[in-house]
Every structure is written in structure tokens, then in C-alpha cells.
Design an enzyme around this catalytic site. Structure first.
Site, mmCIF file in Angstrom:
data_model
loop_
_atom_site.group_PDB
_atom_site.id
_atom_site.type_symbol
_atom_site.label_atom_id
_atom_site.label_comp_id
_atom_site.label_asym_id
_atom_site.label_seq_id
_atom_site.Cartn_x
_atom_site.Cartn_y
_atom_site.Cartn_z
ATOM 1 N N SER A 121 45.259 16.501 -21.980
ATOM 2 C CA SER A 121 45.354 15.439 -22.997
ATOM 3 C C SER A 121 46.013 15.942 -24.265
ATOM 4 O O SER A 121 45.815 17.090 -24.662
ATOM 5 C CB SER A 121 43.935 14.953 -23.328
ATOM 6 O OG SER A 121 43.942 14.175 -24.505
ATOM 7 N N ALA A 122 46.751 15.046 -24.935
ATOM 8 C CA ALA A 122 47.374 15.390 -26.215
ATOM 9 C C ALA A 122 46.366 15.361 -27.349
ATOM 10 O O ALA A 122 46.636 15.834 -28.447
ATOM 11 C CB ALA A 122 48.480 14.381 -26.524
ATOM 12 N N SER A 123 45.197 14.808 -27.090
ATOM 13 C CA SER A 123 44.255 14.540 -28.186
ATOM 14 C C SER A 123 43.475 15.771 -28.638
ATOM 15 O O SER A 123 42.924 16.505 -27.824
ATOM 16 C CB SER A 123 43.270 13.455 -27.765
ATOM 17 O OG SER A 123 42.302 13.288 -28.789
ATOM 18 N N GLU A 169 48.470 9.591 -15.194
ATOM 19 C CA GLU A 169 48.993 9.286 -16.531
ATOM 20 C C GLU A 169 49.190 7.788 -16.752
ATOM 21 O O GLU A 169 49.585 7.077 -15.834
ATOM 22 C CB GLU A 169 50.369 9.950 -16.707
ATOM 23 C CG GLU A 169 50.363 11.191 -17.543
ATOM 24 C CD GLU A 169 49.992 10.971 -19.006
ATOM 25 O OE1 GLU A 169 49.952 9.820 -19.490
ATOM 26 O OE2 GLU A 169 49.745 11.981 -19.675
ATOM 27 N N ASP A 170 48.949 7.351 -17.994
ATOM 28 C CA ASP A 170 49.205 5.942 -18.340
ATOM 29 C C ASP A 170 50.354 5.803 -19.330
ATOM 30 O O ASP A 170 50.567 4.719 -19.858
ATOM 31 C CB ASP A 170 47.942 5.303 -18.951
ATOM 32 C CG ASP A 170 47.695 5.802 -20.364
ATOM 33 O OD1 ASP A 170 47.843 7.020 -20.601
ATOM 34 O OD2 ASP A 170 47.366 4.980 -21.231
ATOM 35 N N ARG A 203 49.725 12.988 -32.584
ATOM 36 C CA ARG A 203 49.314 12.263 -33.809
ATOM 37 C C ARG A 203 50.448 12.181 -34.822
ATOM 38 O O ARG A 203 50.745 11.115 -35.361
ATOM 39 C CB ARG A 203 48.094 12.971 -34.412
ATOM 40 C CG ARG A 203 47.397 12.149 -35.462
ATOM 41 C CD ARG A 203 46.209 12.912 -36.042
ATOM 42 N NE ARG A 203 45.275 13.378 -35.032
ATOM 43 C CZ ARG A 203 44.310 14.276 -35.247
ATOM 44 N NH1 ARG A 203 44.157 14.794 -36.439
ATOM 45 N NH2 ARG A 203 43.504 14.656 -34.273
ATOM 46 N N ASP A 249 45.064 12.765 -17.652
ATOM 47 C CA ASP A 249 45.184 12.387 -19.051
ATOM 48 C C ASP A 249 43.843 11.720 -19.415
ATOM 49 O O ASP A 249 43.112 11.271 -18.532
ATOM 50 C CB ASP A 249 46.360 11.397 -19.186
ATOM 51 C CG ASP A 249 46.463 10.837 -20.575
ATOM 52 O OD1 ASP A 249 46.460 11.621 -21.529
ATOM 53 O OD2 ASP A 249 46.521 9.592 -20.715
ATOM 54 N N LEU A 250 43.534 11.688 -20.701
ATOM 55 C CA LEU A 250 42.236 11.129 -21.113
ATOM 56 C C LEU A 250 42.362 9.679 -21.587
ATOM 57 O O LEU A 250 41.889 8.750 -20.912
ATOM 58 C CB LEU A 250 41.648 12.010 -22.235
ATOM 59 C CG LEU A 250 40.313 11.573 -22.822
ATOM 60 C CD1 LEU A 250 39.188 11.681 -21.800
ATOM 61 C CD2 LEU A 250 39.958 12.425 -24.049
ATOM 62 N N ASP A 251 43.039 9.504 -22.739
ATOM 63 C CA ASP A 251 43.139 8.175 -23.352
ATOM 64 C C ASP A 251 43.934 7.236 -22.446
ATOM 65 O O ASP A 251 45.094 7.506 -22.150
ATOM 66 C CB ASP A 251 43.860 8.271 -24.712
ATOM 67 C CG ASP A 251 43.084 9.107 -25.727
ATOM 68 O OD1 ASP A 251 41.881 8.867 -25.898
ATOM 69 O OD2 ASP A 251 43.698 9.998 -26.353
ATOM 70 N N LYS A 287 51.563 5.530 -27.177
ATOM 71 C CA LYS A 287 50.709 6.050 -26.102
ATOM 72 C C LYS A 287 51.202 7.401 -25.592
ATOM 73 O O LYS A 287 52.385 7.554 -25.274
ATOM 74 C CB LYS A 287 50.622 5.037 -24.951
ATOM 75 C CG LYS A 287 49.781 3.844 -25.352
ATOM 76 C CD LYS A 287 49.472 2.945 -24.181
ATOM 77 C CE LYS A 287 48.579 1.808 -24.661
ATOM 78 N NZ LYS A 287 48.452 0.756 -23.670
ATOM 79 N N GLY A 288 50.299 8.338 -25.532
ATOM 80 C CA GLY A 288 50.633 9.661 -25.004
ATOM 81 C C GLY A 288 51.314 10.572 -26.010
ATOM 82 O O GLY A 288 51.538 11.750 -25.739
ATOM 83 N N THR A 327 40.206 4.276 -25.120
ATOM 84 C CA THR A 327 40.235 4.611 -26.545
ATOM 85 C C THR A 327 41.470 4.053 -27.241
ATOM 86 O O THR A 327 41.553 4.097 -28.473
ATOM 87 C CB THR A 327 40.251 6.148 -26.738
ATOM 88 O OG1 THR A 327 41.091 6.693 -25.737
ATOM 89 C CG2 THR A 327 38.872 6.735 -26.656
ATOM 90 N N LYS A 356 53.749 16.114 -25.129
ATOM 91 C CA LYS A 356 54.397 15.404 -24.028
ATOM 92 C C LYS A 356 55.578 14.644 -24.639
ATOM 93 O O LYS A 356 55.437 14.160 -25.750
ATOM 94 C CB LYS A 356 53.420 14.385 -23.407
ATOM 95 C CG LYS A 356 52.163 15.013 -22.805
ATOM 96 C CD LYS A 356 51.159 13.920 -22.402
ATOM 97 C CE LYS A 356 49.830 14.549 -21.998
ATOM 98 N NZ LYS A 356 48.770 13.555 -21.695
ATOM 99 N N ASN A 396 40.895 15.243 -30.309
ATOM 100 C CA ASN A 396 39.527 14.714 -30.295
ATOM 101 C C ASN A 396 38.917 14.725 -28.894
ATOM 102 O O ASN A 396 37.800 14.217 -28.710
ATOM 103 C CB ASN A 396 39.515 13.278 -30.833
ATOM 104 C CG ASN A 396 39.859 13.226 -32.312
ATOM 105 O OD1 ASN A 396 39.157 13.810 -33.133
ATOM 106 N ND2 ASN A 396 40.946 12.568 -32.645
HETATM 107 C C1 BG6 Z 1 46.938 10.734 -26.743
HETATM 108 C C2 BG6 Z 1 46.980 9.275 -27.135
HETATM 109 O O1 BG6 Z 1 46.081 10.907 -25.658
HETATM 110 O O2 BG6 Z 1 46.485 11.534 -27.818
HETATM 111 C C3 BG6 Z 1 47.807 9.102 -28.390
HETATM 112 O O3 BG6 Z 1 47.545 8.504 -26.086
HETATM 113 C C4 BG6 Z 1 47.296 9.996 -29.503
HETATM 114 O O4 BG6 Z 1 47.758 7.736 -28.784
HETATM 115 C C5 BG6 Z 1 47.274 11.445 -29.007
HETATM 116 O O5 BG6 Z 1 48.117 9.907 -30.644
HETATM 117 C C6 BG6 Z 1 46.705 12.415 -30.046
HETATM 118 O O6 BG6 Z 1 45.351 12.116 -30.237
HETATM 119 P P1 BG6 Z 1 44.451 12.594 -31.447
HETATM 120 O O7 BG6 Z 1 43.064 12.145 -31.052
HETATM 121 O O8 BG6 Z 1 44.542 14.084 -31.519
HETATM 122 O O9 BG6 Z 1 44.964 11.935 -32.677
HETATM 123 MG MG MG Z 2 47.096 8.269 -22.107
#
Ligand code: BG6
Ligand code: MG
Length: 229
Positions: free
Chosen positions: A127-129, A182-183, A62, A22-24, A58-59, A30, A158, A131
Site C-alpha cells: 500500500s502507498a498509505s 489493485e483498484d 499523499r 493494495d489496501l485502500d 486513487k493509488g 477508505t 506507484k 496510515n
Molecule cells: C493510497 C490511496 O492507498 O494511499 C491514496 O489510494 C492515498 O488515495 C495514498 O493518497 C497515501 O495514503 P496516506 O494515508 O499515506 O495519505
Molecule cells: Mg487502492
């Protein structure tokens, strides 16, 4: 006597051939920027969003994060308003990310990735992000991954295992030969649902279900003179 490759993870059992991160909150700090942006949105909506409230995000994707925030503040929005609010939060978050530099890497991240790869372990991001590409680039850690699966490539958030199953597939490994770092509780549930082993980064009481816990990846680093490969 040579070391077993699972010594890289502090795990017994079947050999682990791949590591999915996982990233964040695992590799990079972040979470504070996500929190600042959500708190700012809550302020605009007229309520205070605490750090404790933020734990639930967390995790989580968005859009689902926004829904939890709205529940917390007893607010409601139409689907269009939700899309606009999520977009606004993300614009603030991306603005905060401009301050991100290599100092935001969590302790041991870069060194541990380097050690795993030197030990022949395949590595992926899960990662779910959306970004994630921007963050990997800003921190110059993209070359440490054989595969990057992020929020742009998955349709089910997730605790659905999709992101990790795609990670294992991209590494050409079976889920059971991969370990996920994972956190978040949602991420641990996702990894287990995918049939993977899990190391929780954080406190056991917040992260039920992991096989092992570390406070940070630094705990898993080998001393250079102990490296066996
Ligand atoms: C996860 C974070 O890695 O990514 C969440 O833990 C976040 O807090 C999710 O909402 C989505 O990220 P992003 O950058 O696409 O808004
Ligand atoms: Mg995380």
C-alpha cells in the site's frame, strides 16, 4: 480430482504462490474518507473538488495527490505550503478514521485472506498509505499478512513497482509467482512493471492492463464444501 491452487484466483498459467494486496479500495472502504478530507482542503482553497476529480487520486501518494488537487483548482503553493497542506489533510483523514470499524472492510476481504492462507498462499500488503498500520490495527486484519509494505517503507510511489517488488521479496517469492490485487490504474501499472500478475478490483474500463477483473474479493470466495486442501 483435486483443484489447482490457481483456482483460488480464477487464473490459469503458472502457479501463483503469493498474493499482494493494495489496501485502500481493495480490502477496505477508505476512499470516501480520503475524498472528504481532500474536498475539505479544496473548500478552504476556494473551489469544489468533485468525486470524479477524486478518481485521479486513487493509488497516488499523499503529496502527488495534493499536486493533482492544486492543478484541478488552478492553485499553486510553495514546497513548505504543500507540506503543511498535506499534513492538514492527513490530520482530518486520521480524524475520520476514528469512525472506522470492521464494517469498513470490503465484501469478502477477511474471508478471502483466510482462504488463501489456509490454501498455503503467502500474503502481503502493498500500500502507498502511511496510515496502513493504523487501519490494519483498527480492523484487526494485521495477522492475515506475512509481510506489510506501506508508504513508510517505500520511496517511489506507484506506478513505480517498488512497493510490490519489496512485497515479493519479503515473501521470498519471485515477482512472476505473485498476483497483485489493485483498484487503481497506477497500481496496475506498478504491478505489471514489476513483472507480476494482476487482478483488477473494479471496472475494466477504468483499470486497463489487468489479467482478470472482479467487483470485489467476494467473487473469488470458494463455497466451504468446494475447498480442496
Ligand atoms: C493510497 C490511496 O492507498 O494511499 C491514496 O489510494 C492515498 O488515495 C495514498 O493518497 C497515501 O495514503 P496516506 O494515508 O499515506 O495519505
Ligand atoms: Mg487502492
Amino acid at each position: 480430482m483435486g483443484r489447482h491452487m490457481n483456482d483460488l484466483f480464477g487464473l490459469g498459467g503458472e502457479p501463483v504462490l503469493g498474493a499482494i494486496f493494495d489496501l485502500d479500495g481493495v480490502l477496505v472502504d477508505t476512499a470516501k474518507y480520503h475524498y472528504l478530507a481532500w474536498k475539505r482542503l479544496a473548500q478552504e482553497l476556494g473551489f469544489f473538488f468533485t468525486e470524479e476529480d477524486n478518481e485521479r487520486l486513487k493509488g497516488v501518494s499523499r503529496l502527488r495527490s495534493l499536486e493533482i488537487l492544486l492543478e484541478t483548482g488552478h492553485c499553486s503553493m510553495t514546497e513548505e505550503e504543500k507540506a503543511a497542506a498535506a499534513e492538514k489533510k492527513n490530520a482530518w483523514y486520521v480524524e475520520y478514521l476514528h469512525a472506522l470499524d470492521e464494517g469498513a472492510l470490503l465484501p469478502g476481504s477477511r474471508e478471502y485472506l483466510r482462504q488463501l492462507r489456509a490454501g498455503g498462499i503467502k500474503t502481503a500488503l502493498g500500500s502507498a498509505s502511511k496510515n496502513a498500520p493504523l487501519i490494519l490495527e483498527r480492523l484487526s486484519i494485521a495477522p492475515f499478512f506475512d509481510a506489510v509494505i506501506d508508504g513508510n517503507l517505500v520511496s517511489r510511489a506507484k506506478p513505480d513497482p517498488e512497493v510490490f517488488l519489496k512485497g515479493a521479496k519479503a515473501l521470498a517469492l519471485s515477482p512472476s509467482s505473485c498476483v497483485v490485487f489493485e483498484d487503481s490504474a497506477a497500481g496496475i501499472e506498478a504491478a505489471r512493471a514489476g513483472g507480476m500478475r494482476v487482478i483488477g478490483v473494479g471496472r475494466p474500463e477504468n483499470l486497463p492492463g489487468a489479467e482478470k477483473y472482479v467487483a470485489s474479493l467476494q467473487e473469488l470466495l470458494f463455497c466451504p464444501d468446494q475447498i480442496w486442501w
